[in-house]
Design an enzyme around this catalytic site. Structure first.
Site, PDB file in Angstrom:
ATOM      1  N   ARG A  25      -0.873  -8.520  13.854  1.00 59.32           N
ATOM      2  CA  ARG A  25      -1.334  -7.627  12.926  1.00 59.32           C
ATOM      3  C   ARG A  25      -2.081  -8.485  11.762  1.00 59.32           C
ATOM      4  O   ARG A  25      -3.124  -8.174  11.229  1.00 59.32           O
ATOM      5  CB  ARG A  25      -0.079  -6.770  12.358  1.00 59.32           C
ATOM      6  CG  ARG A  25       0.173  -5.715  13.043  1.00 59.32           C
ATOM      7  CD  ARG A  25       1.583  -5.271  12.786  1.00 59.32           C
ATOM      8  NE  ARG A  25       1.637  -4.409  11.683  1.00 59.32           N
ATOM      9  CZ  ARG A  25       2.836  -4.145  11.102  1.00 59.32           C
ATOM     10  NH1 ARG A  25       4.172  -4.578  11.676  1.00 59.32           N
ATOM     11  NH2 ARG A  25       2.712  -3.508   9.942  1.00 59.32           N
ATOM     12  N   ARG A  43      11.842  -3.976   5.808  1.00 58.40           N
ATOM     13  CA  ARG A  43      11.264  -2.665   5.647  1.00 58.40           C
ATOM     14  C   ARG A  43      12.175  -1.688   6.089  1.00 58.40           C
ATOM     15  O   ARG A  43      12.299  -1.830   7.466  1.00 58.40           O
ATOM     16  CB  ARG A  43       9.914  -2.671   5.575  1.00 58.40           C
ATOM     17  CG  ARG A  43       9.044  -1.378   5.504  1.00 58.40           C
ATOM     18  CD  ARG A  43       7.860  -1.310   5.361  1.00 58.40           C
ATOM     19  NE  ARG A  43       7.229  -1.696   6.571  1.00 58.40           N
ATOM     20  CZ  ARG A  43       5.457  -1.703   6.557  1.00 58.40           C
ATOM     21  NH1 ARG A  43       5.053  -1.277   5.386  1.00 58.40           N
ATOM     22  NH2 ARG A  43       4.912  -1.988   7.415  1.00 58.40           N
ATOM     23  N   ARG A  88     -10.485  -0.469   8.906  1.00 61.36           N
ATOM     24  CA  ARG A  88      -9.931  -1.660   9.218  1.00 61.36           C
ATOM     25  C   ARG A  88     -10.805  -2.519  10.046  1.00 61.36           C
ATOM     26  O   ARG A  88     -10.677  -3.557  10.295  1.00 61.36           O
ATOM     27  CB  ARG A  88      -8.716  -1.020  10.210  1.00 61.36           C
ATOM     28  CG  ARG A  88      -7.443  -1.512   9.602  1.00 61.36           C
ATOM     29  CD  ARG A  88      -6.353  -1.450  10.650  1.00 61.36           C
ATOM     30  NE  ARG A  88      -4.966  -1.697  10.401  1.00 61.36           N
ATOM     31  CZ  ARG A  88      -4.035  -1.157   9.699  1.00 61.36           C
ATOM     32  NH1 ARG A  88      -4.360   0.254   9.308  1.00 61.36           N
ATOM     33  NH2 ARG A  88      -2.985  -1.628   9.394  1.00 61.36           N
ATOM     34  N   ARG A 135      10.354   0.521  11.747  1.00 55.51           N
ATOM     35  CA  ARG A 135       9.109   0.675  12.599  1.00 55.51           C
ATOM     36  C   ARG A 135       9.311  -0.117  13.648  1.00 55.51           C
ATOM     37  O   ARG A 135       9.508  -1.118  13.422  1.00 55.51           O
ATOM     38  CB  ARG A 135       7.910   0.607  11.764  1.00 55.51           C
ATOM     39  CG  ARG A 135       7.427   1.671  10.972  1.00 55.51           C
ATOM     40  CD  ARG A 135       6.416   1.382   9.930  1.00 55.51           C
ATOM     41  NE  ARG A 135       5.121   0.629  10.586  1.00 55.51           N
ATOM     42  CZ  ARG A 135       4.004   0.229   9.859  1.00 55.51           C
ATOM     43  NH1 ARG A 135       4.023   0.745   8.827  1.00 55.51           N
ATOM     44  NH2 ARG A 135       3.243  -0.455  10.375  1.00 55.51           N
ATOM     45  N   LYS A 157       1.042  -1.250  -0.059  1.00 55.89           N
ATOM     46  CA  LYS A 157       0.183   0.069   0.106  1.00 55.89           C
ATOM     47  C   LYS A 157       0.906   1.271   0.044  1.00 55.89           C
ATOM     48  O   LYS A 157       0.594   2.224  -0.780  1.00 55.89           O
ATOM     49  CB  LYS A 157      -0.913  -0.142   1.348  1.00 55.89           C
ATOM     50  CG  LYS A 157      -1.877  -1.253   1.177  1.00 55.89           C
ATOM     51  CD  LYS A 157      -2.559  -1.255   2.446  1.00 55.89           C
ATOM     52  CE  LYS A 157      -2.085  -1.413   3.992  1.00 55.89           C
ATOM     53  NZ  LYS A 157      -1.283  -2.746   4.123  1.00 55.89           N
TER      54      LYS A 157
HETATM   55  P1  ADP Z   1       0.497  -1.848   8.041  1.00 55.07           P
HETATM   56  O1  ADP Z   1       1.668  -1.659   7.397  1.00 55.07           O
HETATM   57  O2  ADP Z   1       0.291  -2.909   8.922  1.00 55.07           O
HETATM   58  O3  ADP Z   1      -0.631  -1.594   6.806  1.00 55.07           O
HETATM   59  P2  ADP Z   1      -0.182   0.704   9.269  1.00 55.07           P
HETATM   60  O4  ADP Z   1       1.006   1.832   9.003  1.00 55.07           O
HETATM   61  O5  ADP Z   1      -1.236   1.247   8.399  1.00 55.07           O
HETATM   62  O6  ADP Z   1       0.566  -0.542   9.034  1.00 55.07           O
HETATM   63  O7  ADP Z   1      -0.698   0.853  10.825  1.00 55.07           O
HETATM   64  C1  ADP Z   1       0.257   0.692  11.768  1.00 55.07           C
HETATM   65  C2  ADP Z   1      -0.560   0.823  13.021  1.00 55.07           C
HETATM   66  O8  ADP Z   1      -1.293   1.811  13.507  1.00 55.07           O
HETATM   67  C3  ADP Z   1      -1.485  -0.510  12.961  1.00 55.07           C
HETATM   68  O9  ADP Z   1      -0.901  -1.767  13.280  1.00 55.07           O
HETATM   69  C4  ADP Z   1      -2.424  -0.016  14.070  1.00 55.07           C
HETATM   70  O10 ADP Z   1      -2.010  -0.180  15.547  1.00 55.07           O
HETATM   71  C5  ADP Z   1      -2.478   1.454  13.953  1.00 55.07           C
HETATM   72  N1  ADP Z   1      -3.724   1.756  12.885  1.00 55.07           N
HETATM   73  C6  ADP Z   1      -3.469   2.541  11.627  1.00 55.07           C
HETATM   74  N2  ADP Z   1      -4.770   2.325  10.983  1.00 55.07           N
HETATM   75  C7  ADP Z   1      -5.717   2.003  12.227  1.00 55.07           C
HETATM   76  C8  ADP Z   1      -7.023   1.913  11.811  1.00 55.07           C
HETATM   77  N3  ADP Z   1      -7.889   2.261  10.812  1.00 55.07           N
HETATM   78  N4  ADP Z   1      -7.640   1.490  12.807  1.00 55.07           N
HETATM   79  C9  ADP Z   1      -7.198   1.188  13.977  1.00 55.07           C
HETATM   80  N5  ADP Z   1      -5.858   1.108  14.069  1.00 55.07           N
HETATM   81  C10 ADP Z   1      -5.149   1.434  13.078  1.00 55.07           C
HETATM   82  P1  ADP Z   2       2.181  -1.920   3.290  1.00 51.16           P
HETATM   83  O1  ADP Z   2       2.340  -0.331   3.268  1.00 51.16           O
HETATM   84  O2  ADP Z   2       1.006  -2.253   2.535  1.00 51.16           O
HETATM   85  O3  ADP Z   2       2.437  -2.210   4.865  1.00 51.16           O
HETATM   86  P2  ADP Z   2       4.718  -1.479   1.906  1.00 51.16           P
HETATM   87  O4  ADP Z   2       4.444  -0.962   0.520  1.00 51.16           O
HETATM   88  O5  ADP Z   2       5.478  -0.807   2.783  1.00 51.16           O
HETATM   89  O6  ADP Z   2       3.521  -2.160   2.566  1.00 51.16           O
HETATM   90  O7  ADP Z   2       5.825  -2.842   1.384  1.00 51.16           O
HETATM   91  C1  ADP Z   2       6.286  -3.476   2.620  1.00 51.16           C
HETATM   92  C2  ADP Z   2       7.656  -4.024   2.119  1.00 51.16           C
HETATM   93  O8  ADP Z   2       7.789  -4.761   1.036  1.00 51.16           O
HETATM   94  C3  ADP Z   2       8.487  -2.779   1.767  1.00 51.16           C
HETATM   95  O9  ADP Z   2       9.919  -2.977   2.140  1.00 51.16           O
HETATM   96  C4  ADP Z   2       8.364  -2.763   0.204  1.00 51.16           C
HETATM   97  O10 ADP Z   2       9.610  -2.275  -0.432  1.00 51.16           O
HETATM   98  C5  ADP Z   2       8.365  -4.091   0.035  1.00 51.16           C
HETATM   99  N1  ADP Z   2       7.432  -4.598  -1.222  1.00 51.16           N
HETATM  100  C6  ADP Z   2       6.333  -4.096  -1.528  1.00 51.16           C
HETATM  101  N2  ADP Z   2       5.923  -4.494  -2.682  1.00 51.16           N
HETATM  102  C7  ADP Z   2       6.802  -5.604  -3.102  1.00 51.16           C
HETATM  103  C8  ADP Z   2       6.774  -6.536  -4.070  1.00 51.16           C
HETATM  104  N3  ADP Z   2       5.843  -6.571  -5.149  1.00 51.16           N
HETATM  105  N4  ADP Z   2       7.641  -7.356  -3.997  1.00 51.16           N
HETATM  106  C9  ADP Z   2       8.646  -7.415  -3.143  1.00 51.16           C
HETATM  107  N5  ADP Z   2       8.691  -6.507  -2.100  1.00 51.16           N
HETATM  108  C10 ADP Z   2       7.946  -5.672  -1.970  1.00 51.16           C
END
Ligand code: ADP
Ligand code: ADP
Length: 332
Positions: free
Chosen positions: A288, A232, A193, A277, A118
């Protein structure tokens, strides 16, 4: 604020980062046409409506060109150009105001488990469509860093991989989508979520006669996510995502132990340090993912009947994922 200048900046970023030269030159030649014709036809709304994306790009070209040439050209020429660019800017503003007033907002949800991509693809959609990506995770992390009341409440549960309360996140989104840069639409990342959050979102949108227009589901099997999450690194202020194996920063150096040297991990664009993170650990990921399957996935069934859910195979190389995302964004 989503001003004309920030729209131009977005368009400019797109031109600067486009990898297809032909697209860029086609745009600029059409843009030149638009600029030439713009002075006599700028009041023609139909023409402007069709040409809006090119006008945004051409606005950048004019402003950029007039700035670059300002040292070398006579003041008369510069004045003519700036007058013409003022007219184009005024016309763009007029058309944008109409879009904001009469067209429905483009409201998207970028959906997928932690590590699905994402954060990788959201900024590219943002550049493509000129609407902002709103990541509740980024907003909450900023609140934690600033130790606001919300941040203090969210900190412990986030570190453990749990979910922050619905009230808090719904409140954050409710305020954020009222801001000016969301007037053409927005991309939700990490929200909703839970079903409660989805219902709250639908309700707040219904108040203005709007609804979610698209849900893009990035599908990845759980087994591949641990490697993605544990490798990451992120650039905190922009949210740019890197990976030690799949998307290393240019600066990365590897130590004798085969692991990347932390001090060498720098953002490609700013040179600023990258960070990991605190919740990007194998143990927090288990929790998660449980939350994702139990509480988040049911949201797909909630939106499916509307025919707006598009599924993308995100378990392939990033370019392949991006190609499918583009397909899912376009009208069939
Ligand atoms: P991910 O990489 O898991 O998609 P995010 O960056 O979206 O992680 O979220 C990190 C953390 O922030 C989540 O594990 C949760 O604790 C909190 N969080 C983010 N968005 C939400 C939401 N919509 N509702 C509840 N908690 C959230
Ligand atoms: P999200 O926001 O959904 O939690 P990220 O976009 O941050 O996920 O991606 C998580 C990790 O995986 C990052 O380190 C990113 O560089 C890597 N990544 C994303 N897409 C791919 C892919 N298609 N193949 C391999 N690694 C990926």
């Amino acid at each position: 604020m989503f001003t004309s200048t920030s729209a131009l900046r977005l368009a400019s970023r797109r031109i600067a980062t486009t990898s297809t030269r032909s697209v860029s030159s086609a745009s600029s030649s059409t843009a030149t046409k638009v600029v030439k014709e713009g002075s006599s036809r700028y009041a023609n709304e139909e023409y402007l409506r069709k040409a809006l994306p090119l006008l945004l790009a051409s606005g950048v070209a004019i402003v950029g060109a007039s700035q670059l040439s300002s040292n070398n050209e006579t003041s008369t020429t510069t004045l003519c150009r700036s007058k013409s660019s003022n007219k184009v800017e005024a016309a763009i503003q007029q058309t944008k105001d109409k879009f904001a007033k009469y067209w429905p907002r483009n409201i998207m949800i970028l959906f997928g488990p932690p590590g699905a991509g994402k954060g990788t693809h959201g900024p590219k959609i943002e550049d493509l469509l000129g609407i902002p990506q709103l990541s509740t995770g980024d907003m909450l992390r900023a609140a934690v860093a600033a130790q606001t009341e919300v941040g203090k409440k969210a900190q412990a549960v986030m570190k453990a991989g749990g979910l922050v309360s619905d009230d808090i996140v719904v409140g954050i989104i409710r305020d954020r989508i009222k801001e000016d840069d969301c007037k053409f639409g927005f991309i939700l990342d990490g929200f909703p979520r839970t079903l409660v959050q989805a219902q709250a979102l639908d309700k707040m949108l219904a108040e203005e006669g709007a609804s979610v227009t698209k849900v893009i589901e990035l599908q990845v099997p759980d087994e591949v996510l641990e490697e993605r999450i544990c490798g990451r690194w992120i650039h905190k202020s922009s949210g740019r995502s890197y990976h030690v194996k799949f998307a290393p920063p240019k600066s990365m150096q590897v130590g004798d132990d085969g692991k990347p040297i932390a001090e060498s991990m720098k953002d490609d664009e700013t040179g600023e340090p990258l960070m990991q993170r605190p919740d990007d650990t194998a143990s927090a990921l288990v929790k998660r993912l449980q939350g994702y399957h139990n509480e988040t996935v049911p949201i797909l069934n909630h939106y499916s009947p509307n025919g707006i859910v598009k599924t993308v195979n995100a378990n392939q190389k990033m370019d392949g994922v991006w190609g499918e995302v583009l397909d899912s964004l376009s009208r069939k």
